[in-house]
Design a protein around this motif. Structure first.
Motif, PDB file in Angstrom:
ATOM      1  N   VAL A   7       0.846  -1.201   0.000  1.00  0.00           N
ATOM      2  CA  VAL A   7       0.000   0.000   0.000  1.00  0.00           C
ATOM      3  C   VAL A   7       0.881   1.250   0.000  1.00  0.00           C
ATOM      4  O   VAL A   7       0.602   2.218  -0.719  1.00  0.00           O
ATOM      5  CB  VAL A   7      -0.971  -0.002   1.207  1.00  0.00           C
ATOM      6  CG1 VAL A   7      -1.700   1.327   1.323  1.00  0.00           C
ATOM      7  CG2 VAL A   7      -1.967  -1.146   1.083  1.00  0.00           C
ATOM      8  N   ALA A   8       1.963   1.235   0.764  1.00  0.00           N
ATOM      9  CA  ALA A   8       2.867   2.391   0.814  1.00  0.00           C
ATOM     10  C   ALA A   8       3.468   2.681  -0.556  1.00  0.00           C
ATOM     11  O   ALA A   8       3.701   3.844  -0.910  1.00  0.00           O
ATOM     12  CB  ALA A   8       3.987   2.140   1.831  1.00  0.00           C
ATOM     13  N   ARG A   9       3.684   1.642  -1.352  1.00  0.00           N
ATOM     14  CA  ARG A   9       4.303   1.815  -2.678  1.00  0.00           C
ATOM     15  C   ARG A   9       3.322   2.252  -3.766  1.00  0.00           C
ATOM     16  O   ARG A   9       3.736   2.541  -4.879  1.00  0.00           O
ATOM     17  CB  ARG A   9       4.963   0.507  -3.113  1.00  0.00           C
ATOM     18  CG  ARG A   9       6.293   0.266  -2.454  1.00  0.00           C
ATOM     19  CD  ARG A   9       7.043  -0.875  -3.138  1.00  0.00           C
ATOM     20  NE  ARG A   9       7.712  -1.667  -2.132  1.00  0.00           N
ATOM     21  CZ  ARG A   9       7.363  -2.883  -1.749  1.00  0.00           C
ATOM     22  NH1 ARG A   9       6.352  -3.502  -2.299  1.00  0.00           N
ATOM     23  NH2 ARG A   9       8.037  -3.511  -0.816  1.00  0.00           N
ATOM     24  N   LEU A  10       2.026   2.270  -3.450  1.00  0.00           N
ATOM     25  CA  LEU A  10       1.057   2.700  -4.460  1.00  0.00           C
ATOM     26  C   LEU A  10       1.412   4.102  -4.938  1.00  0.00           C
ATOM     27  O   LEU A  10       1.636   5.003  -4.133  1.00  0.00           O
ATOM     28  CB  LEU A  10      -0.366   2.710  -3.889  1.00  0.00           C
ATOM     29  CG  LEU A  10      -0.998   1.361  -3.561  1.00  0.00           C
ATOM     30  CD1 LEU A  10      -2.342   1.567  -2.869  1.00  0.00           C
ATOM     31  CD2 LEU A  10      -1.183   0.549  -4.838  1.00  0.00           C
ATOM     32  N   SER A  27     -15.502   1.524   4.165  1.00  0.00           N
ATOM     33  CA  SER A  27     -14.347   0.869   3.539  1.00  0.00           C
ATOM     34  C   SER A  27     -13.246   1.875   3.222  1.00  0.00           C
ATOM     35  O   SER A  27     -12.062   1.587   3.412  1.00  0.00           O
ATOM     36  CB  SER A  27     -14.772   0.150   2.257  1.00  0.00           C
ATOM     37  OG  SER A  27     -15.690  -0.867   2.550  1.00  0.00           O
ATOM     38  N   VAL A  28     -13.633   3.057   2.742  1.00  0.00           N
ATOM     39  CA  VAL A  28     -12.638   4.096   2.452  1.00  0.00           C
ATOM     40  C   VAL A  28     -11.931   4.518   3.741  1.00  0.00           C
ATOM     41  O   VAL A  28     -10.712   4.672   3.766  1.00  0.00           O
ATOM     42  CB  VAL A  28     -13.304   5.310   1.756  1.00  0.00           C
ATOM     43  CG1 VAL A  28     -12.346   6.493   1.681  1.00  0.00           C
ATOM     44  CG2 VAL A  28     -13.782   4.924   0.358  1.00  0.00           C
ATOM     45  N   ILE A  29     -12.691   4.676   4.820  1.00  0.00           N
ATOM     46  CA  ILE A  29     -12.074   5.051   6.094  1.00  0.00           C
ATOM     47  C   ILE A  29     -11.119   3.963   6.565  1.00  0.00           C
ATOM     48  O   ILE A  29      -9.997   4.244   6.985  1.00  0.00           O
ATOM     49  CB  ILE A  29     -13.153   5.345   7.155  1.00  0.00           C
ATOM     50  CG1 ILE A  29     -13.839   6.671   6.825  1.00  0.00           C
ATOM     51  CG2 ILE A  29     -12.547   5.394   8.560  1.00  0.00           C
ATOM     52  CD1 ILE A  29     -15.055   6.962   7.642  1.00  0.00           C
ATOM     53  N   ALA A  30     -11.539   2.714   6.480  1.00  0.00           N
ATOM     54  CA  ALA A  30     -10.667   1.613   6.903  1.00  0.00           C
ATOM     55  C   ALA A  30      -9.383   1.586   6.070  1.00  0.00           C
ATOM     56  O   ALA A  30      -8.271   1.494   6.614  1.00  0.00           O
ATOM     57  CB  ALA A  30     -11.416   0.293   6.791  1.00  0.00           C
ATOM     58  N   PHE A  31      -9.519   1.708   4.747  1.00  0.00           N
ATOM     59  CA  PHE A  31      -8.341   1.721   3.881  1.00  0.00           C
ATOM     60  C   PHE A  31      -7.440   2.918   4.198  1.00  0.00           C
ATOM     61  O   PHE A  31      -6.214   2.803   4.164  1.00  0.00           O
ATOM     62  CB  PHE A  31      -8.771   1.753   2.409  1.00  0.00           C
ATOM     63  CG  PHE A  31      -7.620   1.876   1.454  1.00  0.00           C
ATOM     64  CD1 PHE A  31      -6.773   0.799   1.235  1.00  0.00           C
ATOM     65  CD2 PHE A  31      -7.365   3.071   0.805  1.00  0.00           C
ATOM     66  CE1 PHE A  31      -5.687   0.913   0.366  1.00  0.00           C
ATOM     67  CE2 PHE A  31      -6.293   3.198  -0.058  1.00  0.00           C
ATOM     68  CZ  PHE A  31      -5.452   2.124  -0.283  1.00  0.00           C
ATOM     69  N   SER A  32      -8.051   4.049   4.517  1.00  0.00           N
ATOM     70  CA  SER A  32      -7.263   5.258   4.785  1.00  0.00           C
ATOM     71  C   SER A  32      -6.297   5.069   5.947  1.00  0.00           C
ATOM     72  O   SER A  32      -5.247   5.707   5.997  1.00  0.00           O
ATOM     73  CB  SER A  32      -8.189   6.450   5.065  1.00  0.00           C
ATOM     74  OG  SER A  32      -8.687   6.438   6.397  1.00  0.00           O
ATOM     75  N   ARG A  33      -6.640   4.205   6.874  1.00  0.00           N
ATOM     76  CA  ARG A  33      -5.784   4.018   8.042  1.00  0.00           C
ATOM     77  C   ARG A  33      -4.484   3.306   7.681  1.00  0.00           C
ATOM     78  O   ARG A  33      -3.443   3.545   8.293  1.00  0.00           O
ATOM     79  CB  ARG A  33      -6.536   3.264   9.146  1.00  0.00           C
ATOM     80  CG  ARG A  33      -7.823   3.946   9.577  1.00  0.00           C
ATOM     81  CD  ARG A  33      -7.635   5.411   9.920  1.00  0.00           C
ATOM     82  NE  ARG A  33      -7.001   5.575  11.223  1.00  0.00           N
ATOM     83  CZ  ARG A  33      -6.559   6.725  11.686  1.00  0.00           C
ATOM     84  NH1 ARG A  33      -6.629   7.819  10.965  1.00  0.00           N
ATOM     85  NH2 ARG A  33      -6.020   6.784  12.887  1.00  0.00           N
ATOM     86  N   VAL A  34      -4.523   2.445   6.667  1.00  0.00           N
ATOM     87  CA  VAL A  34      -3.290   1.826   6.173  1.00  0.00           C
ATOM     88  C   VAL A  34      -2.595   2.789   5.216  1.00  0.00           C
ATOM     89  O   VAL A  34      -1.379   2.971   5.277  1.00  0.00           O
ATOM     90  CB  VAL A  34      -3.593   0.479   5.471  1.00  0.00           C
ATOM     91  CG1 VAL A  34      -2.315  -0.132   4.897  1.00  0.00           C
ATOM     92  CG2 VAL A  34      -4.261  -0.489   6.430  1.00  0.00           C
ATOM     93  N   TYR A  35      -3.356   3.424   4.348  1.00  0.00           N
ATOM     94  CA  TYR A  35      -2.807   4.336   3.337  1.00  0.00           C
ATOM     95  C   TYR A  35      -2.028   5.482   3.980  1.00  0.00           C
ATOM     96  O   TYR A  35      -0.986   5.887   3.478  1.00  0.00           O
ATOM     97  CB  TYR A  35      -3.957   4.887   2.491  1.00  0.00           C
ATOM     98  CG  TYR A  35      -3.531   5.637   1.256  1.00  0.00           C
ATOM     99  CD1 TYR A  35      -3.234   4.955   0.083  1.00  0.00           C
ATOM    100  CD2 TYR A  35      -3.445   7.027   1.250  1.00  0.00           C
ATOM    101  CE1 TYR A  35      -2.858   5.633  -1.062  1.00  0.00           C
ATOM    102  CE2 TYR A  35      -3.073   7.721   0.117  1.00  0.00           C
ATOM    103  CZ  TYR A  35      -2.780   7.017  -1.042  1.00  0.00           C
ATOM    104  OH  TYR A  35      -2.411   7.698  -2.183  1.00  0.00           O
ATOM    105  N   THR A  36      -2.523   6.000   5.094  1.00  0.00           N
ATOM    106  CA  THR A  36      -1.836   7.098   5.781  1.00  0.00           C
ATOM    107  C   THR A  36      -0.736   6.599   6.718  1.00  0.00           C
ATOM    108  O   THR A  36      -0.031   7.397   7.324  1.00  0.00           O
ATOM    109  CB  THR A  36      -2.832   7.968   6.577  1.00  0.00           C
ATOM    110  OG1 THR A  36      -3.497   7.155   7.546  1.00  0.00           O
ATOM    111  CG2 THR A  36      -3.839   8.634   5.658  1.00  0.00           C
TER     112      THR A  36
END
Length: 194
Positions: free
Chosen positions: A19-22, A143-152
């Motif tokens: 995810v960090a490499r996206l 789902s966007v909020i959950a994903f945001s926690r890894v994305y950030t």
């Protein structure tokens, strides 16, 4: 057991790094804002307020149900679960390659499980059970909020997955209790599902 946990931790870090490499710089600012707006369940309080004001009797019931689900979930996640799991350390964003422009404030609490993800799932499932017409939009938002926690960079994927699971269970339970208390087939009641 130790080998299994080590293997799971390895998968967790690999998914976090992926995810960090996206390469999605156009998403950095919007996802960061969404993640920040979810702090202290602000987003869900706004949605509950709109339901209470514009949703009629069922909207008010859905709002109460959703906020009850968040309260119960937050109490369980932020107290006994985080304490029992040993306050897992937050990810090392810099060391694991999360771009700085994605960063939000790193919470001081332990990482496991994700409270944001748990609250988002709890609200979405509970309100979606009372107002099925809102279910798809609420689940996408959660789902966007959950994903945001890894994305950030503030949570590992397993923190989020466990948080979502706990939140969904509490949301389902709260939604069922609400429907038992307020059956949807009460006479002279308009259904507000959009």
């Amino acid at each position: 057991m130790s080998a299994s946990l080590h293997r799971i931790s390895g998968y967790d870090r690999a998914a976090y790094r992926a995810v960090a490499r996206l390469s999605t710089p156009a998403l950095d600012e919007p996802i960061r804002r969404v993640s920040d707006f979810a702090n202290f369940s602000k987003l869900w309080f706004v949605v509950a307020g709109a339901l209470a004001v514009f949703g009629g009797p069922r909207g008010r019931r859905a709002a109460v149900t959703g906020l009850t689900a968040i309260g119960a979930t937050s109490l369980v996640v932020n107290q006994p679960i985080k304490k029992l799991t040993g306050e897992r350390l937050r990810p090392d964003r810099r060391g694991l390659g999360v771009p700085v422009q994605r960063w939000v404030r790193m919470p001081a609490s332990g990482s496991f499980p994700s409270g944001h993800s748990a609250s988002a799932a709890a609200f979405a499932v509970a309100v979606g059970g009372v107002l099925p017409g809102l279910r798809p939009a609420l689940r996408v938002t959660a789902s966007v909020i959950a994903f945001s926690r890894v994305y950030t960079g503030v949570h590992y994927p397993s923190d989020v997955l466990v948080g979502v699971t706990i939140g969904a269970l509490f949301g389902r339970l709260t939604g069922r209790l609400a429907l038992r208390r307020w059956p949807p087939s009460e006479p002279n009641e308009k259904e507000h599902t959009s």
